[in-house]
Design a protein around this motif. Structure first.
Motif, short mmCIF file in Angstrom:
data_model
loop_
_atom_site.label_atom_id
_atom_site.label_comp_id
_atom_site.label_asym_id
_atom_site.label_seq_id
_atom_site.Cartn_x
_atom_site.Cartn_y
_atom_site.Cartn_z
N PHE A 11 31.02 100.87 32.97
CA PHE A 11 30.82 100.77 31.53
C PHE A 11 31.70 99.72 30.87
CE2 PHE A 11 28.80 104.76 32.37
CZ PHE A 11 27.74 104.77 31.48
N PHE A 12 32.82 99.36 31.49
CA PHE A 12 33.71 98.37 30.90
C PHE A 12 34.03 97.29 31.95
CE2 PHE A 12 34.33 102.37 28.73
CZ PHE A 12 34.14 102.00 27.41
N ASN A 13 32.98 96.73 32.51
CA ASN A 13 33.13 95.74 33.56
C ASN A 13 33.62 94.41 32.96
OD1 ASN A 13 32.44 93.61 35.42
ND2 ASN A 13 31.39 95.20 36.58
N ALA A 14 34.84 94.02 33.34
CA ALA A 14 35.47 92.86 32.69
C ALA A 14 34.65 91.59 32.90
CB ALA A 14 36.88 92.66 33.24
N LYS A 15 34.10 91.42 34.11
CA LYS A 15 33.37 90.19 34.38
C LYS A 15 32.11 90.09 33.51
CE LYS A 15 32.17 88.87 38.64
NZ LYS A 15 32.13 89.31 40.06
N SER A 185 21.11 94.73 24.29
CA SER A 185 20.05 95.27 25.14
C SER A 185 19.59 94.24 26.16
CB SER A 185 18.86 95.73 24.30
OG SER A 185 19.25 96.72 23.41
N SER A 186 19.39 93.00 25.70
CA SER A 186 18.88 92.03 26.67
C SER A 186 19.97 91.68 27.68
CB SER A 186 18.31 90.79 26.00
OG SER A 186 19.24 90.23 25.13
N ALA A 187 21.23 91.65 27.23
CA ALA A 187 22.32 91.40 28.18
C ALA A 187 22.39 92.52 29.20
CB ALA A 187 23.65 91.27 27.43
N MET A 188 22.12 93.74 28.73
CA MET A 188 22.18 94.88 29.65
C MET A 188 21.08 94.78 30.71
SD MET A 188 22.19 98.93 28.85
CE MET A 188 20.57 98.97 28.12
N SER A 189 19.87 94.39 30.28
CA SER A 189 18.82 94.33 31.28
C SER A 189 18.98 93.12 32.19
CB SER A 189 17.43 94.37 30.64
OG SER A 189 17.37 93.56 29.52
N LEU A 197 26.29 96.90 26.25
CA LEU A 197 25.93 97.91 25.24
C LEU A 197 27.20 98.51 24.65
CD1 LEU A 197 23.37 99.00 24.06
CD2 LEU A 197 23.37 100.80 25.78
N MET A 198 28.21 98.74 25.50
CA MET A 198 29.47 99.25 24.99
C MET A 198 30.11 98.24 24.04
SD MET A 198 29.33 102.09 26.43
CE MET A 198 30.86 102.88 26.01
N GLY B 83 22.14 103.86 28.30
CA GLY B 83 23.49 103.76 28.85
C GLY B 83 23.84 104.90 29.79
N LEU B 84 23.51 106.13 29.38
CA LEU B 84 23.91 107.30 30.18
C LEU B 84 23.35 107.29 31.61
CD1 LEU B 84 24.05 110.50 27.96
CD2 LEU B 84 25.90 109.17 28.98
#
Lengths: 226, 224
Positions: A11-15, A185-189, A197-198, B83-84
């Motif tokens: 959830f908090f991936n630095a890279k 959202s697009s960065a997440m996908s 998202l975080m 996310g979950l």
């Protein structure tokens, strides 16, 4: 790797965060632009409608009340979808940004008109009469006697409503606006990782938490005296 | 003009889409019936807690309320829905909506109810307690009924917002009114189903808006 490490890694991936930070920041700029446009045009239109309503022209007032009721009862997302997917059939193709702007400005206009109008009517009739009898014109009475008192009453409810509607800029993501949630959202996908998202969620808190806290202060400062 | 009617008020498409859209309406109503009481309960708990005189109880609850007031509900919903699963927890769209609404609208209801509770003079609580009512009895029979009455317009106004917010369910594939209308629209390439959804929202919510507008004007007139 402990459970916590794995959680942080996901959830908090630095890279991932470093890679998509510029996207999120760009989204913040779009959100702020959209918010400012909505607030300025919505509040202005609401004030204009309230002023027209104070002229007391019957058919005009019915029209204003209908418009206000309409945009208070329609969900903002429905208005956005209608404008974005519907208007092209009528020959106009507004972008997602413009659709979101128009929709939320109309909603804010409706709520603002109600609040401004309530403020104007809260000034006792006697003040109108007194002001007019000293020789002030209708417009002078409205602008110099009634509005200054009315506006003070409207500050607290307007602030709360404006915040609630401005948060609605996130709805723009449904019609491909590149605001915070859309970018996240697009960065997440793209990264298949929820860290963007975080970051997006944090960006909203950075923007809105100070405003909410300030609104709490404004509420006590300009509270409607009961 | 003819083209406009064909594009937005197409009778054939309206007839064909009617069952789909009405099924959506049913889901919207059911969702509202679930999330409004859920939000009210959460709000009541928050309000009673935030009214507590113990700062260690009060401050975290106030922070909780502000946190969710600052957070757009759609972001909360996407966080839960998209996310979950990365944490191995996959909830359905409907469950996500219920949780997001519980958190978001609970915060709003909580803030409103807290204002209502604070509007009741402390002397009433003391008087009630001195007649032998317990703390719980005082809250249930003396404070809450008056508190709710004092903030009724705000409670109704928030309920209106909650019903409107159920349209966000369409983003996470909950087959509510807007979702169904958009499905029908994408199949028919025609905006009529969305216009139908808009008309339905307007028809079911207009009476509430009218009532609110009256209550609000009356509340203000009393302050003049």
């Amino acid at each position: 790797m402990t459970g916590w490490d794995r959680f942080a890694e996901t959830f908090f991936n630095a890279k991932v965060m470093a890679k998509y930070l510029p996207d999120i920041l760009y989204g913040m700029v779009v959100t702020i632009e959209l918010a400012v446009l909505i607030i300025l045009s919505g509040l202005f239109a609401g004030l204009v409608l309230a002023l027209i309503r104070s002229l007391g022209v019957r058919p005009l007032n019915w029209l204003i009340i209908f418009i206000v009721d309409l945009f208070r009862s329609l969900p903002p997302l429905v208005i956005i979808v209608l404008i974005y997917f519907g208007l092209p059939a009528a020959g106009a193709s507004p972008s997602g940004f413009v659709s979101t702007w128009i929709s939320l400005a109309l909603v804010l206009m409706a709520f603002a008109e109600e609040i401004f109008w309530a403020g104007i009517t809260s000034v006792p009739r006697g003040q109108w009469e007194a002001a007019r009898s000293t020789g002030l014109s209708f417009v002078q009475t409205l602008l110099e006697v009634v509005l200054p008192q009315a506006l003070r009453l409207t500050i607290a409810p307007l602030t709360n409503r404006t915040i609630a509607i401005t948060k609605g800029t996130a709805l723009g993501t449904v019609v491909a606006v590149t605001e915070i949630l859309g970018q996240a959202s697009s960065a997440m996908s793209n990264s298949y990782n929820p860290s963007p998202l975080m970051m997006g969620a944090t960006a909203y808190l950075v923007l809105f938490l100070p405003v909410v806290v300030a609104a709490r202060w404004i509420e006590t400062r300009f509270a409607w005296k009961r | 003009m003819e083209e406009m009617i064909q594009a937005f008020f197409n009778a054939d498409i309206a007839r064909a889409a009617m069952p789909i859209v009405l099924a959506g309406l049913l889901n919207t109503l059911l969702m509202s019936l679930l999330v409004v009481p859920l939000g009210l309960m959460g709000g009541l708990a928050l309000a009673l807690g935030a009214h507590s005189r113990h700062p260690l109880v009060r401050w975290p609850l106030m922070a909780w309320v502000d946190f969710f007031r600052a957070f757009p509900p759609l972001v909360l919903l996407v966080l839960l829905f998209a996310g979950l699963p990365f944490a191995g927890l996959e909830l359905g769209g409907f469950a996500c909506v219920a949780i997001a609404f519980f958190l978001n609208t609970g915060a709003y209801y909580g803030e409103i109810l807290r204002a209502g509770i604070e509007s009741i003079p402390h002397g009433q609580v003391e008087a009630a307690r001195s007649t032998g009512l317990s703390r719980l009895q005082t809250t249930t029979y003396i404070v809450l009924p008056q508190a709710v009455r004092n903030v009724l317009p705000d409670l109704l106004s928030n309920t209106l917002e909650v019903v409107k917010l159920t349209s966000l369910g369409s983003v996470v594939a909950v087959p509510e009114l807007l979702y169904q209308a958009r499905q029908a629209q994408s199949v028919t390439y025609n905006a009529t189903p969305i216009v139908m959804a808009a008309v339905i929202y307007f028809l079911i919510l207009w009476p509430l808006v009218r009532l609110l507008s009256r209550l609000e004007n009356r509340a203000l007139a009393g302050r003049g």
